[in-house]
Motif scaffolding. Structure first.
Motif, PDB file in Angstrom:
ATOM      1  N   VAL A  83      -4.923   5.224   4.380  1.00 45.72           N
ATOM      2  CA  VAL A  83      -3.541   4.825   4.129  1.00 45.72           C
ATOM      3  C   VAL A  83      -3.427   3.301   4.012  1.00 45.72           C
ATOM      4  O   VAL A  83      -2.756   2.776   3.117  1.00 45.72           O
ATOM      5  CB  VAL A  83      -2.626   5.353   5.252  1.00 45.72           C
ATOM      6  N   ILE A  84      -4.137   2.587   4.899  1.00 46.72           N
ATOM      7  CA  ILE A  84      -4.033   1.126   4.870  1.00 46.72           C
ATOM      8  C   ILE A  84      -4.622   0.572   3.578  1.00 46.72           C
ATOM      9  O   ILE A  84      -4.033  -0.294   2.932  1.00 46.72           O
ATOM     10  CB  ILE A  84      -4.727   0.507   6.103  1.00 46.72           C
ATOM     11  N   ALA A  85      -5.761   1.112   3.169  1.00 45.94           N
ATOM     12  CA  ALA A  85      -6.378   0.629   1.928  1.00 45.94           C
ATOM     13  C   ALA A  85      -5.443   0.852   0.750  1.00 45.94           C
ATOM     14  O   ALA A  85      -5.236  -0.055  -0.071  1.00 45.94           O
ATOM     15  CB  ALA A  85      -7.707   1.337   1.686  1.00 45.94           C
ATOM     16  N   ALA A  86      -4.853   2.043   0.689  1.00 46.19           N
ATOM     17  CA  ALA A  86      -3.930   2.341  -0.406  1.00 46.19           C
ATOM     18  C   ALA A  86      -2.703   1.444  -0.320  1.00 46.19           C
ATOM     19  O   ALA A  86      -2.200   0.936  -1.329  1.00 46.19           O
ATOM     20  CB  ALA A  86      -3.510   3.807  -0.363  1.00 46.19           C
ATOM     21  N   LEU A  87      -2.236   1.235   0.898  1.00 45.09           N
ATOM     22  CA  LEU A  87      -1.030   0.425   1.098  1.00 45.09           C
ATOM     23  C   LEU A  87      -1.228  -0.994   0.569  1.00 45.09           C
ATOM     24  O   LEU A  87      -0.389  -1.537  -0.154  1.00 45.09           O
ATOM     25  CB  LEU A  87      -0.679   0.387   2.587  1.00 45.09           C
ATOM     26  N   VAL A  88      -2.381  -1.595   0.931  1.00 44.03           N
ATOM     27  CA  VAL A  88      -2.632  -2.973   0.497  1.00 44.03           C
ATOM     28  C   VAL A  88      -2.704  -3.053  -1.020  1.00 44.03           C
ATOM     29  O   VAL A  88      -2.147  -3.959  -1.638  1.00 44.03           O
ATOM     30  CB  VAL A  88      -3.920  -3.521   1.138  1.00 44.03           C
ATOM     31  N   GLN A  89      -3.370  -2.054  -1.629  1.00 48.07           N
ATOM     32  CA  GLN A  89      -3.430  -2.005  -3.083  1.00 48.07           C
ATOM     33  C   GLN A  89      -2.041  -1.955  -3.683  1.00 48.07           C
ATOM     34  O   GLN A  89      -1.715  -2.673  -4.631  1.00 48.07           O
ATOM     35  CB  GLN A  89      -4.192  -0.743  -3.524  1.00 48.07           C
ATOM     36  N   PHE A  90      -1.208  -1.091  -3.092  1.00 48.31           N
ATOM     37  CA  PHE A  90       0.141  -0.913  -3.606  1.00 48.31           C
ATOM     38  C   PHE A  90       0.952  -2.199  -3.455  1.00 48.31           C
ATOM     39  O   PHE A  90       1.642  -2.626  -4.374  1.00 48.31           O
ATOM     40  CB  PHE A  90       0.833   0.249  -2.877  1.00 48.31           C
ATOM     41  N   VAL A  91       0.843  -2.819  -2.267  1.00 48.15           N
ATOM     42  CA  VAL A  91       1.591  -4.055  -2.009  1.00 48.15           C
ATOM     43  C   VAL A  91       1.196  -5.128  -3.031  1.00 48.15           C
ATOM     44  O   VAL A  91       2.044  -5.843  -3.561  1.00 48.15           O
ATOM     45  CB  VAL A  91       1.333  -4.558  -0.571  1.00 48.15           C
ATOM     46  N   GLU A  92      -0.095  -5.173  -3.332  1.00 46.32           N
ATOM     47  CA  GLU A  92      -0.567  -6.176  -4.295  1.00 46.32           C
ATOM     48  C   GLU A  92       0.091  -5.954  -5.659  1.00 46.32           C
ATOM     49  O   GLU A  92       0.580  -6.892  -6.293  1.00 46.32           O
ATOM     50  CB  GLU A  92      -2.089  -6.079  -4.407  1.00 46.32           C
ATOM     51  N   MET A  93       0.113  -4.674  -6.098  1.00 43.20           N
ATOM     52  CA  MET A  93       0.737  -4.366  -7.388  1.00 43.20           C
ATOM     53  C   MET A  93       2.220  -4.703  -7.359  1.00 43.20           C
ATOM     54  O   MET A  93       2.757  -5.310  -8.286  1.00 43.20           O
ATOM     55  CB  MET A  93       0.584  -2.872  -7.685  1.00 43.20           C
ATOM     56  N   PHE A  94       2.851  -4.305  -6.262  1.00 39.69           N
ATOM     57  CA  PHE A  94       4.300  -4.506  -6.137  1.00 39.69           C
ATOM     58  C   PHE A  94       4.634  -5.988  -6.212  1.00 39.69           C
ATOM     59  O   PHE A  94       5.543  -6.405  -6.930  1.00 39.69           O
ATOM     60  CB  PHE A  94       4.772  -3.921  -4.793  1.00 39.69           C
ATOM     61  N   LEU A  95       3.878  -6.803  -5.472  1.00 40.11           N
ATOM     62  CA  LEU A  95       4.145  -8.236  -5.455  1.00 40.11           C
ATOM     63  C   LEU A  95       3.916  -8.843  -6.834  1.00 40.11           C
ATOM     64  O   LEU A  95       4.684  -9.686  -7.293  1.00 40.11           O
ATOM     65  CB  LEU A  95       3.252  -8.936  -4.432  1.00 40.11           C
ATOM     66  N   LYS A  96       2.854  -8.398  -7.502  1.00 40.65           N
ATOM     67  CA  LYS A  96       2.519  -8.970  -8.805  1.00 40.65           C
ATOM     68  C   LYS A  96       3.679  -8.776  -9.781  1.00 40.65           C
ATOM     69  O   LYS A  96       3.998  -9.649 -10.571  1.00 40.65           O
ATOM     70  CB  LYS A  96       1.255  -8.302  -9.342  1.00 40.65           C
ATOM     71  N   LYS A  97       4.297  -7.601  -9.683  1.00 37.91           N
ATOM     72  CA  LYS A  97       5.381  -7.298 -10.612  1.00 37.91           C
ATOM     73  C   LYS A  97       6.698  -7.935 -10.171  1.00 37.91           C
ATOM     74  O   LYS A  97       7.397  -8.541 -10.967  1.00 37.91           O
ATOM     75  CB  LYS A  97       5.554  -5.766 -10.692  1.00 37.91           C
ATOM     76  N   ASN A  98       7.031  -7.796  -8.893  1.00 32.90           N
ATOM     77  CA  ASN A  98       8.397  -8.132  -8.480  1.00 32.90           C
ATOM     78  C   ASN A  98       8.539  -9.506  -7.818  1.00 32.90           C
ATOM     79  O   ASN A  98       9.590 -10.107  -7.888  1.00 32.90           O
ATOM     80  CB  ASN A  98       8.941  -7.063  -7.525  1.00 32.90           C
ATOM     81  N   VAL A  99       7.515  -9.961  -7.106  1.00 32.24           N
ATOM     82  CA  VAL A  99       7.618 -11.269  -6.441  1.00 32.24           C
ATOM     83  C   VAL A  99       6.417 -12.126  -6.836  1.00 32.24           C
ATOM     84  O   VAL A  99       5.547 -12.397  -6.020  1.00 32.24           O
ATOM     85  CB  VAL A  99       7.667 -11.127  -4.898  1.00 32.24           C
TER      86      VAL A  99
END
Lengths: 194, 265
Positions: A83-99
């Motif tokens: 879950v943590i590995a997936a979460l970090v991946q997701f956060v990275e994508m999210f930040l790249k797009k939105n922040v």
């Protein structure tokens, strides 16, 4: 004891008294690797705070609402890793797009933290101590803040140490480990705090 | 043996992996950021040292600036002409002229040549030694201190201290300009790789003072200027300087120099 004072004790306890790096020896890899310059150490510290707080929240939720009710808590370690590995991946994508601005400053460090043992260690400590979601988040934040404090202090010392005349046998990593050891001893002084 | 536990574990982890994988796959699509494909190509072409010599934060920063049109295609001082050509190809424009530059330390006053006023055993750092009386132990206030602030600034291991002064390895130098910035004496300048001669001195002291302090300092005698057929030598503040654009490398100046401070490169 009120909830607030309990939270305060948890926070001080994990940030200073049982500092994640200096007394539990989690996350030594980035602690030694990314502490050459104060600026990058600060970036790493902020990224770790961000990731551990989020990971604590998500893993506490998963444990409380998925694993514990179905009697699957023996799977917690491997589930948390996934879950943590997936979460970090997701956060990275999210930040790249939105922040994008935050991504610019944290981007390099996020993938480095994915498999950092401090993140998993904190998630497992939260379970071990039977913290609820709120306590887990506060504990996660405080632990990560402790990491940020420790890495910034070490980076500051290493920046100054560059000018020192270190004996040849101690140059490079040895003197850094000695320094980290002395810092750990210094942090023992906080043990009387609670 | 408790087979149910094993089977449950396998099923749970497989399901979880599937869900997370699908979730990541979909969010990669949903959060996909449109980047110019040229940007990635240019990043791949650039040297990748992230030295910052171009003035942008790392190679990807320069690549983004080039694609946005903020930076010229030959914006990378490290890659030089070869990289500029490739980048220009990707961008579909003409590369233009890009002369390969190298750093040059304008001091030849090594331990044998330059006098010392006193012995210094403190911190081995030029920027610190600058604050000593007389700007360092060397008699000459303009000369290389030799504590290697430039050496530690160099990302390419192209500059070393030899016999008390910094010397640039011409082949390894990528002209990123880090040492130029690091030198507190402002001794290092960028000159064309093809330059034939340069003045290895930065002393603005008057001739007699220079004589006392260093065996090989420029005294501003004007001989080089008088003998240059191309008027490429200028003298200001008792210090000769060769204009590399005019210089044709005949060597007349070096031949006439009484202090042998005009060096062949």
């Amino acid at each position: 004891m009120s909830t607030l004072s309990e939270l305060l004790i948890i926070a001080i306890g994990s940030a200073l008294v049982s500092n994640v790096v200096l007394s539990q020896f989690y996350g030594l890899c980035p602690f030694l690797g990314v502490s050459k310059q104060l600026k990058t150490a600060g970036g790493m510290g902020v990224a770790v705070i961000f990731v551990i707080t989020l990971a604590s929240l998500v893993s506490a939720l998963i444990y409380q609402f998925l694993l514990a009710p179905f009697g699957l808590d023996y799977l917690k370690t491997i589930v948390f890793i996934l879950v943590i590995a997936a979460l970090v991946q997701f956060v990275e994508m999210f930040l790249k797009k939105n922040v994008p601005s935050l991504y610019q400053s944290l981007g390099v460090y996020l993938p480095l933290i994915t498999t950092n043992c401090a993140v998993l260690g904190t998630a497992l400590t939260n379970v071990q101590e039977e913290y609820n979601v709120l306590y887990a988040v506060v504990n996660g934040f405080a632990t990560a803040a402790g990491f940020a404090i420790a890495i910034c202090i070490l980076a500051g010392i290493r920046e100054k140490m560059r000018y020192n005349n270190v004996p040849k046998a101690f140059q490079g990593m040895p003197i850094v480990l000695v320094t980290a050891g002395l810092m750990a001893i210094a942090f023992c002084g906080f043990s009387g705090l609670l | 043996m408790n087979t149910t536990a094993i089977i449950t574990a396998v099923i749970v982890i497989a399901l979880l992996g599937l869900i997370l994988g699908l979730f990541l796959g979909f969010s990669a699509k949903a959060f996909h950021v449109e980047t110019d494909p040229r940007e990635e190509k240019i990043t791949g072409t650039l040297p990748g040292n992230n030295c910052g010599g171009c003035g942008y934060p790392g190679c990807s920063g320069l690549a983004a600036a080039i694609v946005a049109g903020d930076a010229p295609v030959n914006g990378c001082p490290v890659g030089g002409e070869a990289v500029a050509k490739k980048v220009a190809e990707i961008m579909g424009v003409d590369a233009g002229e890009s002369i390969r530059m190298v750093a040059f330390v304008r001091c030849a006053g090594d331990c044998e040549q330059a006098g010392r006023d006193y012995e210094y055993h403190g911190e081995q750092d030029c920027r610190m030694a600058m604050f000593l009386p007389g700007g360092g132990e060397k008699s000459c206030n303009f000369g290389c201190l030799g504590y290697g602030s430039c050496v530690s600034a160099c990302p390419f291991d192209a500059i070393h201290v030899e016999k008390g002064i910094a010397v640039v390895d011409k082949e390894a130098c990528k002209a990123c300009g880090k040492c130029v910035e690091a030198c507190p004496k402002k001794l290092i300048e960028l000159i064309p790789y093809d330059a034939k001669y340069a003045v290895a001195c930065a002393s603005k002291d008057k001739g007699p003072d220079v004589m006392k302090k260093c065996k090989t300092g420029c005294v501003g005698c004007m001989l080089c200027k008088k003998n240059c057929p191309k008027e490429a030598v200028e003298i200001a503040d008792f210090l000769a300087h060769i204009d590399q654009e005019k210089c044709e490398g005949c060597g007349a100046c070096a031949e006439k120099c009484p202090k042998k401070v005009i060096v062949k490169l």
